[in-house]
Design a protein around this motif. Sequence first.
Motif, short mmCIF file in Angstrom:
data_model
loop_
_atom_site.label_atom_id
_atom_site.label_comp_id
_atom_site.label_asym_id
_atom_site.label_seq_id
_atom_site.Cartn_x
_atom_site.Cartn_y
_atom_site.Cartn_z
N UNK A 296 4.49 -4.56 0.41
CA UNK A 296 4.57 -5.94 -0.05
C UNK A 296 5.55 -6.07 -1.20
N UNK A 297 5.46 -5.15 -2.16
CA UNK A 297 6.37 -5.21 -3.32
C UNK A 297 7.80 -4.89 -2.92
N UNK A 298 7.96 -3.89 -2.05
CA UNK A 298 9.31 -3.50 -1.63
C UNK A 298 9.98 -4.63 -0.86
N UNK B 163 -3.91 1.61 2.71
CA UNK B 163 -3.99 0.36 1.94
C UNK B 163 -2.95 0.36 0.81
N UNK B 164 -2.81 1.52 0.14
CA UNK B 164 -1.79 1.63 -0.90
C UNK B 164 -0.38 1.48 -0.35
N UNK B 165 -0.17 2.03 0.85
CA UNK B 165 1.14 1.91 1.49
C UNK B 165 1.45 0.45 1.83
N UNK B 166 0.45 -0.28 2.31
CA UNK B 166 0.65 -1.71 2.62
C UNK B 166 0.97 -2.50 1.35
N UNK B 167 0.30 -2.14 0.23
CA UNK B 167 0.57 -2.84 -1.02
C UNK B 167 1.98 -2.54 -1.50
N UNK B 168 2.40 -1.29 -1.35
CA UNK B 168 3.77 -0.94 -1.75
C UNK B 168 4.79 -1.66 -0.88
#
Length: 201
Positions: A137-139, A130-135
Amino acid sequence: DNVCSSVSPEGKADLIRRLQKRRVKGRHGRLVENRVAFVGDGINDAVALARSDVGIAIGAGTEVAVEAADIVLVRSQLHDVVVSLHLSRVVFDRIRLNFVWAMAYNLFAIPFAAGFLYPFTDWTLPPAFAGLMMAFSSVSVVMSSLLLRTYVKPTINDDGTMEERGCTRFTSCLTDRCYSCMFNMRIENDDESLEMISAIV
């Protein structure tokens, strides 16, 4: 075209105020308030620069004019007025694209992160993923914004018309065409577009 000459600073501000009160047709045919841009370089232009919706100062102008303006043209060329307005449109379109992409991505990913699929599949999204997916999105938004570095200035002709070089969406560094245009060109003319794509690779 209307030309007003030998106008005092107060007269310039009054002229801008009158132009702002006019109602003009917007992009969708609706009547909207008129937006006025003013270009100046002297002390007598400071009032008008501050009163206008967009104040554009010539870089070689006085400090008062530069301080009162929203945009400062470093090279002191009037062609840069058109380029700055065109660039602002491209940047605003990219902001809207990033906003829509981020909203769509989060609306799609939030149900997975909230565990909506657990009652049906007994599967939950690991916190690390989930944290990787959020990152991501920002990237992705940052990478989309960095594509503005490939902006290509439009060409200003002698008669005042403007020609866009490429579509200014995802323009490559080596050509004046975006990747979408190059793909469409390949469909129409395989030989020509393949040479262009090989040059980029």
